[in-house]
Design an enzyme around this catalytic site. Structure first.
Site, PDB file in Angstrom:
ATOM      1  CD  GLU B 197      -1.602   2.110   1.801  1.00 11.25           C
ATOM      2  OE1 GLU B 197      -2.427   3.315   1.943  1.00 11.25           O
ATOM      3  OE2 GLU B 197      -0.592   2.506   2.563  1.00 11.25           O
ATOM      4  CD  GLU B 198       2.447   2.906   4.320  1.00 15.44           C
ATOM      5  OE1 GLU B 198       2.235   4.183   3.493  1.00 15.44           O
ATOM      6  OE2 GLU B 198       1.898   3.033   5.180  1.00 15.44           O
ATOM      7  CG  HIS B 308       4.190   6.993   6.875  1.00 12.98           C
ATOM      8  ND1 HIS B 308       4.160   7.330   5.827  1.00 12.98           N
ATOM      9  CD2 HIS B 308       3.095   6.452   7.113  1.00 12.98           C
ATOM     10  CE1 HIS B 308       3.219   6.818   5.012  1.00 12.98           C
ATOM     11  NE2 HIS B 308       2.595   5.993   6.016  1.00 12.98           N
TER      12      HIS B 308
END
Lengths: 303, 337
Positions: B197-198, B308
């Site tokens: 996803e990142e 993050h």
């Protein structure tokens, strides 16, 4: 009709009013009209092997905080902060606010620096708004805020209304184009067509000028038109005596998304020149608009 | 479960350790489970009454986390690296990392060795390096190779009503889905634990194909800037304010009808919630909402401060309320057919 279209509330992702408006205009012309999960309005007659695409959304704003008479917002689609200052913002139910900026150098402002002066008790996080279009015209020109995002739609509706009832046509009025062509990606990823014509505004500059007719886009930022299909359309233009030039543009008319979707598609973009795009009161020459309508009518008749 | 999941290694592209933990937890709870070519863990749990009219609901949470990848090994034995996913280089300085089971620290030239010009500019990734204690390049290469992934070395810690850990985004979503799978439902439930996803919503794009759910709900961690000195309009979410429902972000526009259903579930079950007050950021909803001709999609997220980074922080009540909201939504969907 363009003045009416410009008044319809349709920021990207909140296009309900525009779907209603379009249905009223074209409901008698197609066998089937439906709305898909992402909000695209799809009108179909016969097998619908030939597709015309135009977008129905406009740029806008979304409220992110609302307190003590000030409502801060984020842009929806490509909004330029410099040109928002002092504008009237309308919400779906007619509420309004005026864009304010407290600094001294508006050209360096960001959208997050701006706020709406408004009755904030009635405005909530997540509410969508649009800049009032302020449509006006002279004998030769049309002006409005966001006109470029509406002119392709107006041309398609006008062409459908002035052409014989199509027998093998699918028209997709796509949602969320200003948010990354999401409606286009969803629709063309799941539906195949022999040929696709996409209709949109082309910003003036790089050889594109107002007053020279509509334009066939050979290449945009992310796609190249199908050579055989383009040649076919050029012959049609010549045969019908329609004013149309050829254009290569840096703008993204979303041809890339269409061409590479599903198993791949033959696509040509038809552009209507717009000057002062994304600034105050974008401008379209009436004659250019009428050439685009003639062209689309010829395409529809020829299917 | 959150401790176990957040302490596992799962940088985008190498999610296997996380997937193995989840698989062990859910394998006996579902009708069908498979791992696809990309590494997505795709789970199906049939409605308990097996009704043909049962609604088809997709939940999605990603297993991967932001991290680093080794791009070079210097003759001195230091590791040069690039970020995997979006990481602010300023949070990297002096952090501990793990690579191939060994420890390293991210280091930077000492301030007295820098020029005045260097001190004026923000730190970039290129100025940083990882020290794994190797005496030289040859020695470093015995343990590490170019292309190896590094993960933040950060323990799960509870303090006040908060949890500090790495990778809360999105192991918290995985934890919610594991809990949800422990119950039986009146809906056909699909749970996609996605990869990558990142780095561009890659796993979700593949995993969603062919499901054609009535609704999809992405469970996420999202930005929370409720910090002193930050204006009300830039805070995005408030820690302790409940799970955040997104209206619009840079990857997707949530379906209004689905937002209303989720909001109603929250109201009917007395669960606090908030709307995400920003259009920035994006998640797997972007890939899901445009798949298979379009899917009605929304995101429910837990606010995470310092997202993050190795020290992301979430409020325990927000997590519990996120779980409660998903449970309430599924219960309500089960009543509808």
């Amino acid at each position: 009709m363009i003045g009416d279209i410009c008044k319809v509330f349709a920021p990207s992702g909140a296009e309900d009013e525009m779907r209603k408006f379009i249905k009223e205009q074209i409901s008698d012309l197609f066998d089937e009209i439906k709305t898909d999960s992402i909000g695209n309005l799809i009108a179909k007659s016969g097998a619908g092997d030939f597709c015309i695409e135009c977008s129905m959304d406009n740029c806008g704003i979304m409220i992110v905080s609302s307190k003590d008479g000030k409502a801060h917002f984020a842009g929806v689609g490509g909004i330029n902060a410099e040109y928002l200052i002092g504008k009237k913002i309308l919400f779906a139910d007619g509420r309004l606010g005026i864009v304010r900026y407290d600094g001294k150098t508006p050209s360096e402002s960001k959208v997050s620096d701006l706020y709406l002066e408004a009755d904030t008790d009635d405005i909530n996080v997540g509410d969508f708004g649009v800049v009032k279009s302020g449509y006006c015209e002279t004998s030769a020109k049309m002006f409005a805020n966001g006109l470029g995002n509406r002119i392709g739609l107006a041309a398609v509706i006008e062409a459908l209304k002035t052409s014989p009832k199509p027998e093998n046509l699918c028209v997709v009025f796509s949602a969320q184009k200003r948010l990354g062509a999401r409606g286009i990606q969803a629709f063309f990823g799941a539906n195949e067509f022999d040929k696709v014509v996409t209709v949109d505004a082309v910003p003036c500059g790089n050889g594109v000028k107002n007053g020279n007719g509509c334009t066939l886009v050979v290449a945009d930022k992310a796609g190249v038109s199908d050579v055989e299909f383009k040649t076919e359309l050029c012959e049609l233009v010549s045969e019908k005596g329609i004013r149309a030039s050829m254009t290569v543009t840096d703008a993204d008319l979303c041809m890339g998304h269409i061409i590479t979707s599903g198993t791949g598609k033959a696509c040509v973009a038809v552009g209507i020149p717009v000057s002062h795009k994304d600034k105050n009161f974008e401008c379209v020459e009436k004659s250019d608009f009428l050439d685009a309508v003639k062209f689309l009518s010829a395409v529809i008749e020829g299917i | 479960m959150i401790k176990k999941l957040t302490e596992a290694f799962g940088v985008s592209g190498y999610e296997k350790p996380v997937r193995d933990i989840i698989y062990k937890e859910i394998k006996d709870l579902c009708t069908d489970v498979k791992v696809d070519t990309m590494g997505n863990l795709c789970v199906f749990k049939r409605a308990k009454n097996c009704s043909e009219n049962a609604k088809k609901i997709l939940l999605s949470a990603h297993m991967d986390e932001v991290g680093l990848i080794v791009t070079d090994i210097t003759d001195d034995g230091y590791l040069k690296f690039s970020s995997v996913g979006g990481i602010d280089p300023r949070v990297l300085i002096s952090q501990r990392v793990r690579v191939n089971g060994i420890s390293g620290v991210i280091a930077l030239k000492a301030v007295h060795l820098t020029t005045a010009e260097e001190r004026e500019k923000p730190i970039t990734e290129k100025q940083l390096y990882i020290d794994i204690g190797a005496k030289d390049g040859q020695s470093a290469k015995e343990y590490v190779a170019k292309g190896d992934y590094c993960v933040f070395d950060s323990e799960y810690v509870e303090f006040g009503n908060q949890i500090k850990a790495k990778a809360l985004d999105d192991r918290l979503g995985c934890a919610v889905m594991i809990e949800v799978l422990k119950r039986d439902w009146e809906v056909d439930l699909y749970c996609n634990f996605t990869v990558q996803e990142e780095v561009g919503l890659r796993g979700a794009r593949v995993a969603v194909k062919g499901i054609n759910p009535d609704y999809a709900v992405v469970i996420e961690g999202t930005t929370c800037n409720d910090l002193s000195g930050v204006g009300e309009n830039l805070r995005v979410t408030k820690s302790g304010g409940g799970p955040a429902i997104s209206v619009l972000d840079s990857a997707s526009r949530a379906d209004d009808g689905l937002i209303k259903l989720i909001e109603n579930s929250a109201k009917n079950h007395g669960i606090p919630y908030q709307f995400k007050a920003s259009t920035a950021g994006g998640n797997d909803a972007g890939a899901i909402s445009i798949a298979d001709g379009g899917i009605k999609t929304a995101s429910v997220s837990v606010p995470c401060r310092y997202i993050h980074s190795p020290v992301s922080v979430m409020n325990k009540d927000d997590f519990e309320n996120c779980k409660a909201l998903i449970v309430a939504f599924l219960e309500d969907m089960g009543k509808e057919y």
